[in-house]
Design a protein around this motif. Structure first.
Motif, PDB file in Angstrom:
ATOM      1  N   MET A  19       0.822  -1.206   0.000  1.00  0.00           N
ATOM      2  CA  MET A  19       0.000   0.000   0.000  1.00  0.00           C
ATOM      3  C   MET A  19       0.860   1.262   0.000  1.00  0.00           C
ATOM      4  O   MET A  19       0.578   2.218  -0.718  1.00  0.00           O
ATOM      5  N   ILE A  20       1.892   1.270   0.836  1.00  0.00           N
ATOM      6  CA  ILE A  20       2.791   2.420   0.947  1.00  0.00           C
ATOM      7  C   ILE A  20       4.204   1.908   0.698  1.00  0.00           C
ATOM      8  O   ILE A  20       4.652   0.981   1.361  1.00  0.00           O
ATOM      9  N   SER A  21       4.918   2.525  -0.244  1.00  0.00           N
ATOM     10  CA  SER A  21       6.240   2.008  -0.623  1.00  0.00           C
ATOM     11  C   SER A  21       7.398   2.696   0.100  1.00  0.00           C
ATOM     12  O   SER A  21       8.493   2.152   0.131  1.00  0.00           O
ATOM     13  N   GLN A  22       7.171   3.892   0.670  1.00  0.00           N
ATOM     14  CA  GLN A  22       8.264   4.658   1.259  1.00  0.00           C
ATOM     15  C   GLN A  22       7.900   5.154   2.655  1.00  0.00           C
ATOM     16  O   GLN A  22       6.729   5.395   2.934  1.00  0.00           O
ATOM     17  N   PRO A  23       8.914   5.375   3.495  1.00  0.00           N
ATOM     18  CA  PRO A  23       8.651   6.001   4.795  1.00  0.00           C
ATOM     19  C   PRO A  23       8.160   7.435   4.607  1.00  0.00           C
ATOM     20  O   PRO A  23       8.600   8.135   3.700  1.00  0.00           O
ATOM     21  N   HIS A  24       7.236   7.836   5.451  1.00  0.00           N
ATOM     22  CA  HIS A  24       6.741   9.213   5.448  1.00  0.00           C
ATOM     23  C   HIS A  24       6.253   9.533   6.860  1.00  0.00           C
ATOM     24  O   HIS A  24       6.194   8.660   7.723  1.00  0.00           O
ATOM     25  N   TYR A  56       7.741  -4.350  11.752  1.00  0.00           N
ATOM     26  CA  TYR A  56       6.859  -5.112  12.631  1.00  0.00           C
ATOM     27  C   TYR A  56       5.971  -6.002  11.763  1.00  0.00           C
ATOM     28  O   TYR A  56       5.556  -5.608  10.674  1.00  0.00           O
ATOM     29  N   ILE A  57       5.683  -7.188  12.264  1.00  0.00           N
ATOM     30  CA  ILE A  57       4.841  -8.145  11.549  1.00  0.00           C
ATOM     31  C   ILE A  57       3.510  -8.257  12.295  1.00  0.00           C
ATOM     32  O   ILE A  57       3.471  -8.594  13.478  1.00  0.00           O
ATOM     33  N   ILE A  58       2.416  -7.989  11.598  1.00  0.00           N
ATOM     34  CA  ILE A  58       1.069  -8.043  12.170  1.00  0.00           C
ATOM     35  C   ILE A  58       0.421  -9.346  11.697  1.00  0.00           C
ATOM     36  O   ILE A  58       0.304  -9.571  10.488  1.00  0.00           O
ATOM     37  N   THR A  59       0.012 -10.184  12.654  1.00  0.00           N
ATOM     38  CA  THR A  59      -0.614 -11.470  12.320  1.00  0.00           C
ATOM     39  C   THR A  59      -1.926 -11.688  13.083  1.00  0.00           C
ATOM     40  O   THR A  59      -2.475 -12.792  13.054  1.00  0.00           O
ATOM     41  N   LYS A  60      -2.404 -10.666  13.786  1.00  0.00           N
ATOM     42  CA  LYS A  60      -3.678 -10.752  14.496  1.00  0.00           C
ATOM     43  C   LYS A  60      -4.304  -9.362  14.504  1.00  0.00           C
ATOM     44  O   LYS A  60      -3.617  -8.372  14.216  1.00  0.00           O
ATOM     45  N   PRO A  61      -5.594  -9.253  14.818  1.00  0.00           N
ATOM     46  CA  PRO A  61      -6.224  -7.934  14.829  1.00  0.00           C
ATOM     47  C   PRO A  61      -5.413  -6.963  15.700  1.00  0.00           C
ATOM     48  O   PRO A  61      -5.019  -7.293  16.821  1.00  0.00           O
ATOM     49  N   THR A  62      -5.143  -5.800  15.137  1.00  0.00           N
ATOM     50  CA  THR A  62      -4.202  -4.863  15.773  1.00  0.00           C
ATOM     51  C   THR A  62      -4.629  -3.428  15.522  1.00  0.00           C
ATOM     52  O   THR A  62      -5.121  -3.100  14.446  1.00  0.00           O
ATOM     53  N   ALA A  63      -4.408  -2.564  16.517  1.00  0.00           N
ATOM     54  CA  ALA A  63      -4.538  -1.121  16.357  1.00  0.00           C
ATOM     55  C   ALA A  63      -3.170  -0.519  16.656  1.00  0.00           C
ATOM     56  O   ALA A  63      -2.540  -0.875  17.655  1.00  0.00           O
ATOM     57  N   VAL A  64      -2.700   0.366  15.789  1.00  0.00           N
ATOM     58  CA  VAL A  64      -1.379   0.973  15.916  1.00  0.00           C
ATOM     59  C   VAL A  64      -1.541   2.483  16.052  1.00  0.00           C
ATOM     60  O   VAL A  64      -2.202   3.112  15.224  1.00  0.00           O
ATOM     61  N   TYR A  65      -0.940   3.046  17.091  1.00  0.00           N
ATOM     62  CA  TYR A  65      -0.889   4.501  17.253  1.00  0.00           C
ATOM     63  C   TYR A  65       0.405   4.994  16.629  1.00  0.00           C
ATOM     64  O   TYR A  65       1.483   4.517  16.978  1.00  0.00           O
ATOM     65  N   VAL A  66       0.307   5.946  15.711  1.00  0.00           N
ATOM     66  CA  VAL A  66       1.472   6.558  15.070  1.00  0.00           C
ATOM     67  C   VAL A  66       1.501   8.020  15.506  1.00  0.00           C
ATOM     68  O   VAL A  66       0.646   8.818  15.102  1.00  0.00           O
ATOM     69  N   ALA A  67       2.456   8.367  16.351  1.00  0.00           N
ATOM     70  CA  ALA A  67       2.564   9.732  16.867  1.00  0.00           C
ATOM     71  C   ALA A  67       2.904  10.712  15.748  1.00  0.00           C
ATOM     72  O   ALA A  67       3.545  10.349  14.755  1.00  0.00           O
ATOM     73  N   ALA A  68       2.494  11.952  15.909  1.00  0.00           N
ATOM     74  CA  ALA A  68       2.862  13.001  14.953  1.00  0.00           C
ATOM     75  C   ALA A  68       4.383  13.047  14.834  1.00  0.00           C
ATOM     76  O   ALA A  68       5.100  12.974  15.836  1.00  0.00           O
ATOM     77  N   GLY A  69       4.878  13.115  13.599  1.00  0.00           N
ATOM     78  CA  GLY A  69       6.315  13.203  13.362  1.00  0.00           C
ATOM     79  C   GLY A  69       7.040  11.875  13.288  1.00  0.00           C
ATOM     80  O   GLY A  69       8.230  11.843  12.988  1.00  0.00           O
ATOM     81  N   LEU A  70       6.357  10.756  13.549  1.00  0.00           N
ATOM     82  CA  LEU A  70       6.988   9.442  13.499  1.00  0.00           C
ATOM     83  C   LEU A  70       6.917   8.895  12.072  1.00  0.00           C
ATOM     84  O   LEU A  70       5.844   8.848  11.465  1.00  0.00           O
ATOM     85  N   TYR A  71       8.060   8.499  11.538  1.00  0.00           N
ATOM     86  CA  TYR A  71       8.094   7.918  10.198  1.00  0.00           C
ATOM     87  C   TYR A  71       7.464   6.531  10.225  1.00  0.00           C
ATOM     88  O   TYR A  71       7.697   5.747  11.143  1.00  0.00           O
ATOM     89  N   HIS A  72       6.680   6.239   9.193  1.00  0.00           N
ATOM     90  CA  HIS A  72       6.071   4.916   9.043  1.00  0.00           C
ATOM     91  C   HIS A  72       5.965   4.597   7.550  1.00  0.00           C
ATOM     92  O   HIS A  72       5.816   5.482   6.722  1.00  0.00           O
ATOM     93  N   GLY A  73       6.108   3.325   7.246  1.00  0.00           N
ATOM     94  CA  GLY A  73       6.146   2.863   5.862  1.00  0.00           C
ATOM     95  C   GLY A  73       7.515   2.280   5.594  1.00  0.00           C
ATOM     96  O   GLY A  73       8.489   2.654   6.252  1.00  0.00           O
ATOM     97  N   PRO A  74       7.564   1.333   4.703  1.00  0.00           N
ATOM     98  CA  PRO A  74       6.495   0.791   3.888  1.00  0.00           C
ATOM     99  C   PRO A  74       5.422   0.061   4.704  1.00  0.00           C
ATOM    100  O   PRO A  74       5.656  -0.366   5.819  1.00  0.00           O
ATOM    101  N   LEU A  75       4.245  -0.060   4.071  1.00  0.00           N
ATOM    102  CA  LEU A  75       3.147  -0.844   4.603  1.00  0.00           C
ATOM    103  C   LEU A  75       2.794  -1.876   3.541  1.00  0.00           C
ATOM    104  O   LEU A  75       2.345  -1.528   2.448  1.00  0.00           O
ATOM    105  N   ASN A  76       3.046  -3.145   3.865  1.00  0.00           N
ATOM    106  CA  ASN A  76       2.916  -4.220   2.893  1.00  0.00           C
ATOM    107  C   ASN A  76       1.918  -5.266   3.398  1.00  0.00           C
ATOM    108  O   ASN A  76       2.158  -5.911   4.414  1.00  0.00           O
ATOM    109  N   PHE A  77       0.817  -5.425   2.686  1.00  0.00           N
ATOM    110  CA  PHE A  77      -0.138  -6.492   2.959  1.00  0.00           C
ATOM    111  C   PHE A  77       0.406  -7.731   2.241  1.00  0.00           C
ATOM    112  O   PHE A  77       0.067  -7.996   1.093  1.00  0.00           O
TER     113      PHE A  77
END
Length: 135
Positions: A44-49, A88-109
């Motif tokens: 879904m997302i290829s780069q950190p942002h 991080y590897i998600i294998t069960k129902p999960t909620a993730v908090y991403v703080a303002a200014g924290l880089y995240h991505g890639p996101l790969n299903f």
């Protein structure tokens, strides 16, 4: 019960239902909400942002009779800079908090054996990314 494909669903079998940028709609507000039905593997997302606001990412089972019926592998990288992320590897129902200014991505299903409901809630009236990210 199987839901028939929506018009415009295309080859990826993913559709988007979106309520965005509530600042000028329905009495105002500070949320941006996207809901996505994920049925096939894809990146879904290829780069950190990063964003200038907090964000909540939710990965849920689509089985209304068993919320724990989750059969997927999702990879999400998070870090304090684009070069310093931890996967991080998600294998069960999960909620993730991403703080303002924290880089995240890639996101790969990476593996989708059963549909996943992905809900992205951004605490802002106007969604935007910091940096040049094409996706």
């Amino acid at each position: 019960m199987e839901v028939p494909p929506k018009e415009g669903q295309g080859k990826t079998n993913i559709f988007l239902t979106s309520t965005r940028h509530l600042g000028g709609k329905w009495g105002g507000g500070h949320l941006s909400v996207d809901c996505m039905h994920i049925t096939k593997p894809h990146q879904m997302i290829s780069q950190p942002h990063k964003h200038e606001f907090p964000q909540y990412l939710h990965f849920f089972s689509e089985n209304p009779n068993d919320a724990r019926d989750f059969d997927a592998v999702i990879e999400m990288t998070v870090g304090d800079s684009p070069e310093n992320g931890k996967k991080y590897i998600i294998t069960k129902p999960t909620a993730v908090y991403v703080a303002a200014g924290l880089y995240h991505g890639p996101l790969n299903f990476k593996v989708i054996n059963k549909p996943v409901l992905f809900i992205d809630v951004a605490v802002t009236g106007k969604y935007s990314r910091v940096g040049n990210t094409p996706d």
